[in-house]
Each structure stands twice: as structure tokens, then as C-alpha cells.
Design a protein around this motif. Structure first.
Motif, short mmCIF file in Angstrom:
data_model
loop_
_atom_site.label_atom_id
_atom_site.label_comp_id
_atom_site.label_asym_id
_atom_site.label_seq_id
_atom_site.Cartn_x
_atom_site.Cartn_y
_atom_site.Cartn_z
N GLN A 59 0.70 -1.25 -0.06
CA GLN A 59 0.18 -0.11 0.12
C GLN A 59 0.95 1.19 0.14
N LEU A 60 0.61 2.13 -0.88
CA LEU A 60 1.71 3.28 -1.18
C LEU A 60 0.90 4.53 -0.93
N VAL A 61 1.44 5.53 -0.39
CA VAL A 61 0.75 6.95 -0.64
C VAL A 61 1.49 7.63 -1.57
N THR A 62 0.97 8.10 -2.65
CA THR A 62 1.55 9.01 -3.79
C THR A 62 2.00 10.31 -3.33
N ALA A 63 2.64 11.00 -4.07
CA ALA A 63 3.01 12.16 -4.08
C ALA A 63 1.93 13.33 -3.81
N GLU A 64 0.57 12.82 -4.64
CA GLU A 64 -0.36 13.50 -4.55
C GLU A 64 -1.32 13.18 -3.25
N GLY A 65 -0.90 12.39 -2.40
CA GLY A 65 -1.61 12.11 -1.15
C GLY A 65 -2.54 11.15 -1.15
N ARG A 66 -2.53 10.49 -2.45
CA ARG A 66 -3.64 9.49 -2.67
C ARG A 66 -3.28 7.95 -2.44
N PHE A 67 -4.03 7.00 -1.97
CA PHE A 67 -3.65 5.55 -1.98
C PHE A 67 -3.56 4.78 -2.99
N VAL A 68 -2.76 4.06 -3.25
CA VAL A 68 -2.62 3.14 -4.13
C VAL A 68 -2.09 1.67 -3.81
N ARG A 69 -2.62 0.54 -4.09
CA ARG A 69 -2.32 -0.45 -4.00
C ARG A 69 -1.53 -1.03 -5.09
N ALA A 70 -0.42 -2.21 -4.89
CA ALA A 70 0.24 -2.70 -5.89
C ALA A 70 0.46 -3.97 -5.68
N SER A 71 0.18 -4.93 -6.85
CA SER A 71 0.50 -6.37 -6.51
C SER A 71 0.45 -6.96 -7.92
N GLU A 72 0.57 -8.23 -8.12
CA GLU A 72 0.81 -8.79 -9.55
C GLU A 72 -0.38 -8.77 -10.46
N THR A 73 -1.53 -8.36 -9.64
CA THR A 73 -2.88 -8.03 -10.54
C THR A 73 -3.44 -6.61 -10.25
N GLU A 74 -2.95 -5.80 -9.46
CA GLU A 74 -3.41 -4.39 -9.42
C GLU A 74 -2.06 -3.58 -9.61
N ASN A 75 -2.39 -2.51 -10.45
CA ASN A 75 -0.91 -1.87 -10.72
C ASN A 75 0.20 -2.57 -10.87
N PRO A 76 0.15 -3.51 -11.83
CA PRO A 76 1.44 -4.52 -11.69
C PRO A 76 2.58 -3.62 -12.26
N GLU A 77 2.80 -2.71 -13.14
CA GLU A 77 3.99 -1.91 -13.47
C GLU A 77 4.41 -1.32 -12.23
N LEU A 78 3.76 -0.72 -11.12
CA LEU A 78 4.27 -0.26 -9.94
C LEU A 78 4.88 -1.21 -9.44
N PHE A 79 4.12 -2.35 -9.18
CA PHE A 79 4.40 -3.60 -8.20
C PHE A 79 5.94 -4.00 -8.85
N TRP A 80 6.11 -3.99 -9.97
CA TRP A 80 7.42 -4.40 -10.65
C TRP A 80 8.57 -3.53 -10.07
N ALA A 81 8.05 -2.12 -10.39
CA ALA A 81 8.98 -1.21 -9.91
C ALA A 81 9.52 -1.26 -8.47
N LEU A 82 8.76 -1.67 -7.56
CA LEU A 82 8.67 -1.74 -6.20
C LEU A 82 9.73 -2.93 -5.98
N HIS A 83 10.16 -3.68 -6.74
CA HIS A 83 11.02 -4.79 -6.40
C HIS A 83 12.53 -4.23 -6.91
N GLY A 84 13.12 -3.27 -6.20
CA GLY A 84 14.50 -2.67 -6.30
C GLY A 84 14.47 -1.25 -6.69
N GLY A 85 13.29 -0.71 -6.96
CA GLY A 85 13.28 0.84 -7.11
C GLY A 85 13.12 1.60 -5.82
N GLY A 86 13.14 1.29 -4.62
CA GLY A 86 12.96 1.71 -3.41
C GLY A 86 11.90 2.80 -3.33
N GLY A 87 12.14 3.95 -2.46
CA GLY A 87 11.27 4.78 -2.19
C GLY A 87 10.81 5.66 -3.11
#
Length: 460
Positions: A168-196
Motif C-alpha cells: 500500500q503506497l501513499v503517492t506524491a499527491e497524497g492518494r492511496f494506491v495498492r500494488a500487486s501482481e494483479t493491481e497496478n502491476p507495473e508499479l509492483f514491478w518497480a517496487l522490486h528494487g526501485g526503493g522509495g
């Protein structure tokens, strides 16, 4: 009084909407709140917001952006470059969001973004469950996992990010986003090494693994025997099953019962063998290392969480570290690595470490931006010392270790292990092709580069 130029009314409104607490330089506890692991870093934030919820994090982001103040995100505070603090800006301090919920049947843990490795390990230990954590219990879990995450049991269970199931991520706009294999998968990929780079991780879901028992063999050698110990360790780990982990570390021997009196406080070469199994089993599998003339030993079965605390260091030390991921361990590198131990500051908390990789790390998912996973060895000089007058010497030792290993470097590097070493090293840590793809994700979720106090991926 205004906090370093922040209007009183804005600060009052912030505090009114928080479940947590906003601390300014005039408040009791400010000095303690801004203390991080590296005592070399001296920064004074205008406001430190000790969040208790994702809503607190979102509100703090909007507050800081409205006032055009730099944002730092803090959990364990272990960044060697001090990126958990900002001068005159706003710190989102997640440490109060450290809850861990364990689903023992589903083999899953839901972990607050402010939890440390120790928080997770102590929660899973009663169920004999684990996942790959760092090599110290005080490290912040969020930054550790999102940066890739290397630890003692990675050869059996993969990197920490290999066990990441949801964020669960809070974005730069202050909104909530979930990332997983099926939900926002490109963001989920980026979170495997891309840090904060993409937002504030307030919750993470991690896969757990059952272990029946856990044991270690810690063998202490005289420093002049370090090269011979490394030759033997190189052969041993090359044939070891995935259940075996550990490393070879030159350090100042502690004043402990298992350490011979003549070694305490002196430079020592330590070989640590970790094993997912019993003490009897580790004595059998580690037999090739037990007849080499070591002078001190600790061979025991213990909870995995207890091992995680063995290399803990309190805040207050000055530190500097780096790493090289090498394509092999030839004889010349063995000699260079072993000889360079003599340049360490002794006594100190410094560690001249070599970690074997392989196993499930090397067999892990190639899709993720962690190109260093294919290297068989990680060379990791980690300097910690107390006196400012040792700064030049300590930093030079780290640089010399890197230079020694450079001819065999894979070019890739685990960004969690380094400080500010230039944008080329950031790209090397993620991979050239991966970096371009990460830029696209960064541009979508943080086009203004609000989250730049990290190993920064610059938006297009």
C-alpha cells in the motif's frame, strides 16, 4: 513560535488532523526524534511527523508540498547518506506504524511501513515462520524490501523483494494506491528494487516460510589465517546446499564467553555458517570448515530472530560503506580481500564482509530490476567508528576495498549497501534497460520528483 519558517497556522492545522504527533525544534523529544544511525549526518528538519496511520502520511505530504518543503521518509534511519533527514524540510517518520499481523495458515505477514526487521522476526518466531530479512534487527523493513533486500537466508528463500506480495503506497499527491501482481502491476514491478521513489509504503504483505529449526556455526580465526580460511570457505560454499548461508567477516572480536581472551578486542577473521536445521545437522554439513585450526567457536541451535540481533549496532557511530558484486572469487581477489583487513580501524564496529550469493537468489525472477542477483559474491566493507578524526581513514579503507574488487566487478550493485555514489551507480544498481522503464513509472506516480531523497530515479 514558527518552526524554521513554517507558519503557526499551518502547523496548527496539521496537528489538528493527525492521529500521530508533529514535532518541531522547540518541542521536547526533537533531538531524539531526529537521531539516525549515522552520527556523521547533522540535519535539522523543520517538522518531524510521527505518523500513526496512512492518513497521517497523506496529510503530511500535502502539508509539505503546500509549503514547498523537501520531504524525507524515515523508518530505520540506516541510510548511510542520511536520506531519512532533511534540513529545514518535513520528515515522514513511520516508526509508530510498526504493527505485524501473521497469518500462520496462509503463510503471510502484513507489516506496517515503519516496522523493523526485528519487529517482523519477533512476530513470526512463535510460529516457526520466517522470510528473508536484513543482517541487523534495527533496519527498517520498508526500505530494505523495496530496495531488493539481502539477508542470511536468501539462498533458500530468495531476496526480500522476491517474497513481496502487495504494497500500500501513499503517492506524491497524497492518494492511496495498492500494488500487486494483479493491481497496478507495473508499479509492483518497480517496487522490486526501485526503493522509495514512487511514494510512501505504509503497508507491505510478505510471503512467509516454515523452518523446523535454525543453527549457526561461528568460527574465529587469527587474521593471518584469513586467506586460508577464505580459500576453504570458497570451496565449501561452492558445494553447499541452499539451506546453508552466512559469510566471512573480518571484525574486532567482541568480549564474549566464546571468544578466547587473547582475541577479544583484536582484529579477527570470522566465518559464519548458517543452516536451516538442527545443531547436529550443522555440525555434519559444516564439517569441512571445522578442521582448519579455528581458535574460537560458537556452534548452536537458536531462534533465527536471535541471529538477526547479533550484528546490531546502536546509533551514535559514524559510518561509511559500499559494495561490489563480483563475478567470482579468484585467488588474487582472495589475497587482496584478506590483506585489506589490516587497514580497518581496530578496535571499532567496522566489518570487512564477504557474502556468498547463489541458490534461490540466482534462480529468482529475472523480471525484477535487481541485476546484482546473478553475482556469486558480494564484497561489503562496512565502516563504523566513534571519532571524527578517523573519518578520512575509514572512508579511504572502504574505497580501497572497492578498488581491490573492481577488476572482477559485475558492474551491478545492491543500492541498499551504498550511499551517494553518483547517478551512474544508481543506474548500475537497477540495470540500464530497467532504469528506462523505471523512469516511466516514476513519471506516472511522482512527476515532480517529490520523493528524491533516495537512490533517485529522475522522472522524464
Amino acid at each position: 513560535m514558527a518552526a524554521l519558517g513554517i507558519p503557526d497556522a499551518a502547523l496548527k492545522n496539521l496537528r489538528a488532523g493527525l492521529a500521530g504527533e508533529a514535532i518541531t525544534p522547540d518541542d521536547p523529544g526533537y533531538e531524539e526524534a531526529r537521531e539516525i544511525f549515522n552520527a556523521m549526518i547533522e540535519k535539522r528538519p523543520a517538522v518531524i511527523v510521527q505518523c500513526r496511520s496512512s492518513d497521517d502520511a497523506a496529510q503530511t505530504i500535502r502539508f509539505a508540498r503546500h509549503l514547498d518543503r523537501e520531504i524525507a521518509v524515515r523508518c530505520g534511519g540506516h541510510s548511510v547518506a542520511g536520506m531519512a533527514l532533511t534540513d529545514g524540510g518535513v520528515v515522514i517518520d513511520l516508526r509508530r506504524m510498526n504493527g505485524v499481523t501473521v497469518d500462520r495458515d496462509g503463510l503471510v505477514a502484513r507489516v506496517g511501513g515503519g516496522a523493523t526487521i526485528g519487529d517482523l522476526d519477533r512476530a513470526t518466531q512463535p510460529f516457526h515462520l520466517v522470510t528473508t530479512g536484513g543482517r541487523a534487527s534495527t533496519i527498517g523493513l520498508g526500505g530494505f524490501v523495496l530496495g531488493g533486500g539481502s539477508g542470511w537466508i536468501e539462498r533458500e528463500f530468495g531476496l526480500a523483494c522476491d517474497n513481496l506480495m502487495e504494497v500500500q503506497l501513499v503517492t506524491a499527491e497524497g492518494r492511496f494506491v495498492r500494488a500487486s501482481e494483479t493491481e497496478n502491476p507495473e508499479l509492483f514491478w518497480a517496487l522490486h528494487g526501485g526503493g522509495g521513489n514512487f511514494g510512501v509504503a505504509t503497508w507491505l504483505t510478505l510471503r512467509l516460510h516454515a523452518i523446523p529449526a535454525f543453527s549457526i556455526a561461528l568460527l574465529l580465526f587469527a587474521p593471518e589465517a584469513g586467506a586460508d580460511a577464505l580459500y576453504a570457505y570458497r570451496e565449501f560454499i561452492g558445494r553447499a546446499p541452499d539451506e546453508i548461508g552466512g559469510g566471512l567477516i573480518h571484525l574486532t572480536a567482541p568480549d564474549e564467553e566464546f571468544v578466547p581472551r587473547h582475541m577479544a578486542g583484536k582484529l579477527t577473521c570470522a566465518v559464519l555458517v548458517t543452516y536451516i536445521g538442527t545443531e547436529n545437522e550443522i555440525r555434519e554439513v559444516a564439517a569441512p570448515m571445522l578442521g582448519l585450526g579455528h581458535q574460537g567457536e560458537l556452534i548452536t541451535q537458536l531462534p533465527y530472530a536471535d541471529l538477526q540481533c547479533m550484528l546490531d549496532d546502536p546509533p551514535g557511530y559514524r559510518n561509511y560503506c559500499s559494495a561490489e558484486y563480483v563475478v567470482g572469487m579468484p585467488d588474487e581477489l582472495v589475497q587482496r580481500f584478506s590483506a585489506r583487513a589490516a587497514d580497518m580501524i581496530v578496535p571499532s564496529r567496522s566489518r570487512h564482509a564477504l557474502f556468498p550469493m547463489g541458490g534461490q537468489v540466482a534462480r529468482g525472477d529475472d523480471r525484477y530490476p535487481v541485476p546484482w542477483r546473478r553475482a556469486p559474491w558480494a564484497v561489503h566493507p562496512f565502516g563504523l567508528w566513534a571519532r571524527p578524526e578517523d573519518d578520512v581513514r575509514g572512508k579511504q579503507w572502504v574505497r580501497d576495498v572497492r578498488a581491490d574488487a573492481a577488476p572482477w566487478s559485475s558492474g551491478a550493485v545492491h543500492l541498499n549497501f551504498i550511499g551517494r555514489e553518483g547517478q551512474e551507480r544508481v543506474v548500475a544498481g537497477l540495470g540500464e534497460e530497467n532504469y528506462q522503464r523505471l523512469v516511466a513509472v516514476k513519471t506516472e506516480y511522482d512527476p515532480d520528483n517529490v520523493f528524491h531523497l533516495n537512490h533517485n530515479i529522475k522522472p522524464a
